[in-house]
Design an enzyme around this catalytic site. Sequence first.
Site, PDB file in Angstrom:
ATOM      1  N   HIS A   1      20.053 -45.744 -84.822  1.00 29.28           N
ATOM      2  CA  HIS A   1      20.088 -46.600 -83.845  1.00 29.28           C
ATOM      3  C   HIS A   1      18.762 -47.073 -83.081  1.00 29.28           C
ATOM      4  CE1 HIS A   1      20.123 -42.663 -81.688  1.00 29.28           C
ATOM      5  NE2 HIS A   1      20.007 -43.436 -80.499  1.00 29.28           N
TER       6      HIS A   1
ATOM      7  N   HIS B   1      17.521 -46.839 -80.099  1.00 31.12           N
ATOM      8  CA  HIS B   1      16.596 -46.444 -79.159  1.00 31.12           C
ATOM      9  C   HIS B   1      15.405 -45.861 -79.655  1.00 31.12           C
ATOM     10  CE1 HIS B   1      20.820 -45.635 -76.625  1.00 31.12           C
ATOM     11  NE2 HIS B   1      20.243 -46.776 -76.423  1.00 31.12           N
TER      12      HIS B   1
ATOM     13  N   ASP C   1      13.398 -43.564 -78.949  1.00 26.66           N
ATOM     14  CA  ASP C   1      13.144 -42.140 -79.504  1.00 26.66           C
ATOM     15  C   ASP C   1      13.553 -42.000 -80.965  1.00 26.66           C
ATOM     16  OD1 ASP C   1      15.580 -42.111 -78.444  1.00 26.66           O
ATOM     17  OD2 ASP C   1      15.847 -40.291 -77.905  1.00 26.66           O
ATOM     18  N   HIS C   2      14.315 -42.855 -81.723  1.00 29.14           N
ATOM     19  CA  HIS C   2      14.847 -43.067 -82.971  1.00 29.14           C
ATOM     20  C   HIS C   2      13.907 -43.869 -83.701  1.00 29.14           C
ATOM     21  CE1 HIS C   2      17.907 -39.969 -82.231  1.00 29.14           C
ATOM     22  NE2 HIS C   2      17.764 -40.421 -80.870  1.00 29.14           N
TER      23      HIS C   2
ATOM     24  N   HIS D   1      27.963 -44.218 -79.464  1.00 28.18           N
ATOM     25  CA  HIS D   1      26.571 -43.948 -78.641  1.00 28.18           C
ATOM     26  C   HIS D   1      26.496 -45.217 -77.858  1.00 28.18           C
ATOM     27  CE1 HIS D   1      23.219 -42.116 -77.215  1.00 28.18           C
ATOM     28  NE2 HIS D   1      22.381 -42.838 -77.737  1.00 28.18           N
TER      29      HIS D   1
ATOM     30  N   ASP E   1      22.508 -40.268 -82.532  1.00 27.49           N
ATOM     31  CA  ASP E   1      23.078 -39.825 -81.183  1.00 27.49           C
ATOM     32  C   ASP E   1      24.633 -40.052 -81.072  1.00 27.49           C
ATOM     33  OD1 ASP E   1      20.391 -38.997 -80.560  1.00 27.49           O
ATOM     34  OD2 ASP E   1      20.292 -40.575 -78.945  1.00 27.49           O
TER      35      ASP E   1
ATOM     36  N   HIS F   1      18.129 -32.517 -80.859  1.00 27.17           N
ATOM     37  CA  HIS F   1      18.225 -33.672 -80.011  1.00 27.17           C
ATOM     38  C   HIS F   1      18.510 -32.917 -78.618  1.00 27.17           C
ATOM     39  CE1 HIS F   1      19.141 -37.451 -78.058  1.00 27.17           C
ATOM     40  NE2 HIS F   1      18.226 -37.958 -78.859  1.00 27.17           N
TER      41      HIS F   1
END
Lengths: 301, 301
Positions: free
Chosen positions: B60, B62, B64-65, B140, B210, B268
């Site tokens: 996804h 976000h 941090d990914h 998510h 996530d 995570h």
Amino acid sequence: MKLDILGCYAATPRSLTNPTSQVLTMQNQMFLIDCGEGTQVQLRKNKIKFGKIEHIFISHLHGDHFYGLIGLISTFMLLNREKELHVYGPKGIKEVILLQLKLSKAWTPYPLYFHELTSTQPEKIYENEKLSVETIPLKHRVYTNGFLFKEKQGDRKLLVEEARKYKIDVALFKSLKKGKDVISEEGKLIKNELVTESGDAPKSYAFCSDTVFSEEIIPQLSNIDVLYHESTFLQEQLKLTDPTKHSTAMQAATIAKQANVKQLILGHYSTRYPDIKLFKIEAEQVFPNVLLAEDGKTLEF
Amino acid sequence: MKLDILGCYAATPRSLTNPTSQVLTMQNQMFLIDCGEGTQVQLRKNKIKFGKIEHIFISHLHGDHFYGLIGLISTFMLLNREKELHVYGPKGIKEVILLQLKLSKAWTPYPLYFHELTSTQPEKIYENEKLSVETIPLKHRVYTNGFLFKEKQGDRKLLVEEARKYKIDVALFKSLKKGKDVISEEGKLIKNELVTESGDAPKSYAFCSDTVFSEEIIPQLSNIDVLYHESTFLQEQLKLTDPTKHSTAMQAATIAKQANVKQLILGHYSTRYPDIKLFKIEAEQVFPNVLLAEDGKTLEF
């Protein structure tokens, strides 16, 4: 004036070296200059209170100078920042940051202002009571600016004993510091120079990266205190400077000498060189006061 | 099957922890799953021959990914990569990467393909002779997919001594490995099972991060070998799972138990917890085979 070097290598981040980013502290304000990938981790590793940064200056939109910006902006979000953040950089920077926020359905809880730059002439882009910041148009493969930070002349230093001798009321001390003449308790006009001396000389710092050797920037850099000038290559690789629009250590030193700056800092080293001391040796053939930027190094002036 | 954990912490990268990224090696192919900021440095630190990566899966959008993806794509450029690179991720990923390349006037010298995902149903997104990859729709705050990697049943193992005993020509060994019956030099039909045994059981790996706790994914995970399931929180913070759409360690273990997987890996972790051992202890109350992901750890199955 303090400079924290977070990263000073060209191109790709590696295990032990980081792309360009540095924090200039001037007049108790912190300015972030460039923001390569990993800058936020470097800020943490160097224990910099980065919540205090309110102004970020991005020289150009090559990845090694700005891929860390979206991460830092996001982290400020997670840290519930409320303070304004101002980003100065080439046109396009707003679109790319806002697109990334949009894709993650995020928005900053703090006011985020973009100041997009397009001029090819020097322009003043920030100013307050104590300092100003102007662009230094550079010549690189994409639209690029360096940044010149200049302190303003501060207050004059009050000679308290002298002021008392001339029977000047304490309420007038502020006027004296601002350089004004005052009337003593005895009704006499007291010339300012009798009871003050000049304050600290205002300091100046110029960041010039990335750029090919260009004498056009010399007038703007004339007599400044500290110049950070990129030195991607040594003279051995001179032939690479034109196609890549980068400079050698000797060229950086030539700019420093012709502009009569007090101190030169070298950085933006190509990762092809195992020993950066060679940059200093080469530059010192032309200009004596050379410092090498190194990731994690703090320089005070 | 080997899993290199490059980063397994939630949210912002810090001095000692990295956001999500991992390399799955299956059937001698390397797959990069998620690519938080700093992934390329983690690849170097862990001495992974990352030039071999041909497929990158992004769960996804976000930060941090995926904030490390543009840097990795740029570094492949600097390394003069020629091999194709395939990126699988949510719609929008192509626009944001191409915009950044455009702003730096760069293009990849290697073919770069984007496979944008929009389906909310599982779909096969990659397949070759030896394995396949399908999406696992997750729940998510933004559109998110997990990924299920499944080896195919390989060749049968030839029992060479038996094959010789039955006087089977060497030229037919390949057919035997493929499970076919053959005719011996004496003209007899030889049943495959007489001279082969079944090959290694095909392995499977699911990455689920996530996601909020969702039993809908259980049928797809049924009886797989290894499940990486996010555990951002401990049960103590259960009330945070719904607003943030994350899971607890106990919820991850519940999925693992209900799907009857062989091995659960947790990761995570929210950076609020100083000791990740608590995640293992909590999960083991529900499911016995729990491993903790840790940055830089290699797990072999």
